[in-house]
Design an enzyme around this catalytic site. Structure first.
Site, short mmCIF file in Angstrom:
data_model
loop_
_atom_site.label_atom_id
_atom_site.label_comp_id
_atom_site.label_asym_id
_atom_site.label_seq_id
_atom_site.Cartn_x
_atom_site.Cartn_y
_atom_site.Cartn_z
N SER A 59 23.91 -7.21 -11.93
CA SER A 59 23.29 -8.03 -13.14
C SER A 59 25.02 -8.50 -13.67
O SER A 59 26.10 -7.79 -12.71
CB SER A 59 23.42 -6.68 -14.41
OG SER A 59 23.41 -8.06 -15.22
N TYR A 65 23.09 0.74 -19.71
CA TYR A 65 22.84 -0.30 -18.26
C TYR A 65 24.26 -0.76 -17.58
O TYR A 65 23.59 -1.33 -16.59
CB TYR A 65 21.83 -1.07 -19.76
CG TYR A 65 21.28 -2.57 -18.47
CD1 TYR A 65 20.38 -2.05 -18.20
CD2 TYR A 65 22.05 -3.38 -18.42
CE1 TYR A 65 19.71 -2.78 -16.84
CE2 TYR A 65 22.04 -4.55 -17.69
CZ TYR A 65 20.48 -4.68 -16.89
OH TYR A 65 20.52 -5.02 -16.24
#
Length: 293
Positions: A142, A155
């Site tokens: 990401s 995360y």
């Protein structure tokens, strides 16, 4: 008895969002598939549709990849029965929460799925990939991998692990027949929960949003061309440039302002609408929530 002339692409988290888009894109390219997701996510139906629509072979397994034994059992089943030349590690979970409010099981599941399952599966499938004339590994990270993100904490840390793990593995396998690639997308409209959070963000962030289908199309195309790092979309590439350019403390300051507001809205919404219900992460545990900024 597996057929060495019938090659398969293995995709994790394949029932929804980006994983489903990967499955459709690979099927469109006539790649035989092995799909995996949690139980009760209609993976059987998706597999049958892909099989009939694109005239390919599709097999699937439904299991919980946060369980180490499940990862090992699945990898053994896959390598014993199929000739695999492509591995797409897509499964992952994430969200926005104040760290002190996060359920320890939720945090543990995120670490086990985003890090351990991806690492173990790559290691267990790798010997099979090395037997192929040409093989590919794509790990989904990401843009969040490039900076600490308050109110997400775990995360982006897991996505940073995926990014650095993939680049290191790529260097190790540089002289082999295996191309290793990491995908770093920005915000993706993967499900209603993610869409709701993204729609609450600024106009600039909304400009970065891409559909799972477009990201999958770009990623598979560049994977097969041997690209090492894929950042799909001009806005995401621009964001990646500025993330690396801006001092870390300023990035943390901006992230705090953005996601503190998002977390506050989320808590208000949960207090109003979800009284007496399980937390959202328990209702949809391990659904693919890839690349939420």
């Amino acid at each position: 008895m597996k057929n060495p002339n019938c090659l398969y692409t293995l995709i994790t988290g394949a029932s929804t969002g980006l994983g489903k888009a990967f499955a459709i894109e690979c099927a469109r390219r006539k790649m035989n598939l092995i799909l995996i997701s949690l139980p009760d996510e209609n993976l059987a139906k998706l597999s049958e549709i892909l099989k009939q629509t694109y005239n390919i072979e599709v097999y699937y397994k439904e299991t919980n990849l946060t369980d180490r034994k499940a990862v090992v059992d699945f990898a053994n089943w896959a390598t014993d029965n199929f000739s695999i030349n492509t591995l797409i590690n897509n499964a992952g979970i994430g969200g926005t929460q104040h760290f002190i409010d996060a359920d320890p099981d939720y945090l543990d599941n995120m670490i086990q799925l985003n890090i351990r399952a991806m690492t173990l599966l790559t290691r267990l499938i790798l010997p099979e990939l090395k037997t192929q004339g040409k093989a590919y590994i794509l790990n989904v990270s990401s843009l969040a991998a490039f900076s600490p993100v308050p109110y997400k904490t775990i995360y982006p840390a897991t996505k940073a692990f995926i990014y650095h793990f993939t680049r290191g593995l790529e260097a190790e396998l540089k002289d082999s027949s295996i191309s290793v690639c990491v995908l770093n997308p920005g915000p993706i409209m993967t499900n209603s929960d993610v869409s709701k959070r993204i729609n609450g963000q600024s106009f600039y962030i909304k400009l970065s949003i891409m559909s799972p289908e477009k990201i999958a199309r770009i990623a598979v195309k560049k994977l097969l061309r041997g690209k090492s790092v894929i950042i799909p979309g001009f806005m995401s590439q621009l964001n990646a440039f500025f993330i690396r350019l801006v001092p870390e403390n300023f990035r943390i300051f901006v992230g705090t302002r953005i996601f503190k507001r998002e977390n506050g809205k989320k808590r208000i919404h949960e207090n109003i609408d979800n009284r007496g219900k399980q937390p959202a992460w328990k209702q949809s545990d391990q659904k693919t929530v890839a690349s939420q900024l």
